[in-house]
Design a protein around this motif. Structure first.
Motif, PDB file in Angstrom:
ATOM      1  N   LEU A   1       9.191  -1.752  -4.307  1.00 60.17           N
ATOM      2  CA  LEU A   1       8.879  -2.687  -5.384  1.00 60.17           C
ATOM      3  C   LEU A   1       8.122  -3.863  -4.775  1.00 60.17           C
ATOM      4  O   LEU A   1       8.626  -4.531  -3.879  1.00 60.17           O
ATOM      5  N   LYS A   2       6.907  -4.099  -5.270  1.00 63.68           N
ATOM      6  CA  LYS A   2       6.077  -5.188  -4.737  1.00 63.68           C
ATOM      7  C   LYS A   2       6.093  -6.362  -5.713  1.00 63.68           C
ATOM      8  O   LYS A   2       5.704  -6.223  -6.872  1.00 63.68           O
TER       9      LYS A   2
ATOM     10  N   SER B   1      13.016  -6.248  -1.687  1.00 66.00           N
ATOM     11  CA  SER B   1      11.699  -5.807  -2.146  1.00 66.00           C
ATOM     12  C   SER B   1      10.594  -6.391  -1.289  1.00 66.00           C
ATOM     13  O   SER B   1      10.816  -7.281  -0.468  1.00 66.00           O
TER      14      SER B   1
ATOM     15  N   GLY C   1      -1.106  -2.862  -6.169  1.00 72.04           N
ATOM     16  CA  GLY C   1       0.164  -2.226  -6.505  1.00 72.04           C
ATOM     17  C   GLY C   1       1.315  -3.139  -6.849  1.00 72.04           C
ATOM     18  O   GLY C   1       2.470  -2.700  -6.802  1.00 72.04           O
TER      19      GLY C   1
ATOM     20  N   ASN D   1       4.191  -4.724  -8.736  1.00 75.46           N
ATOM     21  CA  ASN D   1       5.008  -4.339  -9.891  1.00 75.46           C
ATOM     22  C   ASN D   1       5.399  -5.551 -10.725  1.00 75.46           C
ATOM     23  O   ASN D   1       5.608  -5.451 -11.928  1.00 75.46           O
TER      24      ASN D   1
END
Length: 200
Positions: free
Chosen positions: A84-85, A151, A181, A183
């Protein structure tokens, strides 16, 4: 060219263009003229400024947030996931383990839209570091525990060291985060806007 405008910066993927006005022309005059060419300029607006915004409860030393949101209970379910970014769009950041709550091992895709480079390091303004610590601070025995310890942290600088930036820089930061990317995108900043009516 007809209006004497000159393009000085752009984000091609978003079709955003920053224009310089000729001497003697005001922003409102230029917007009025551009609105007469809707096929060319869809939504001209000033490149407003934005500023870092602090939580007044934190400033008053009354940080009740973690308890209020039930963070202790949430941590029994999850403390984050490296896949999870979380992109923090703010001022510069304390990086490379130069701060006890910011873990360089979890940093991904850093970018500085304010200075157009890849080094969003803090010089003196600590707002970006502060926000990152709340979101992603390590459990280190120092500082505070972040809401998400596991994360990935995507530091994206969109504000100057003085805490100011422009809408274009913020848009560029969002574009970078999405294309790399992210999230989740956090922006603890606020700005101004003007309402223009279409010419009749």
């Amino acid at each position: 060219a007809e209006l004497g405008l000159r393009r000085i910066e752009s984000i091609e993927s978003l079709r955003l263009y920053r224009m310089r006005l000729p001497a003697g022309r005001t922003v409102s005059q230029a917007i009025e003229q551009l609105n007469r060419r809707p096929a060319v300029f869809q939504s001209p607006e000033p490149n407003f400024t934005v500023k870092a915004m602090n939580d007044p409860m934190f400033v008053a030393n009354q940080q009740w947030g973690p308890g209020t949101i039930g963070a202790k209970w949430a941590w029994t379910l999850s403390v984050g996931n490296p896949n999870l970014k979380i992109a923090i769009l703010d001022t510069g950041f304390a990086r490379f383990n130069s701060h006890w709550d910011i873990n360089a091992a979890r940093e991904v895709s850093p970018y500085d839209a304010a200075n157009n480079d890849f080094d969003p390091s803090a010089i003196s303004n600590s707002h970006g570091t502060h926000v990152s610590g709340i979101a992603l601070g390590d459990v280190s025995g120092w500082g505070m525990s972040g809401m998400d310890w596991g994360s990935s942290h995507m530091p994206v600088q969109v504000l100057s060291d003085a805490g100011w930036g422009t809408y274009l820089d913020v848009a560029e930061g969002i574009d970078w985060a999405v294309n790399h990317g992210a999230n989740i995108i956090n922006m603890s900043l606020g700005g101004t806007c003007l309402l223009y009516t279409s010419p009749s």
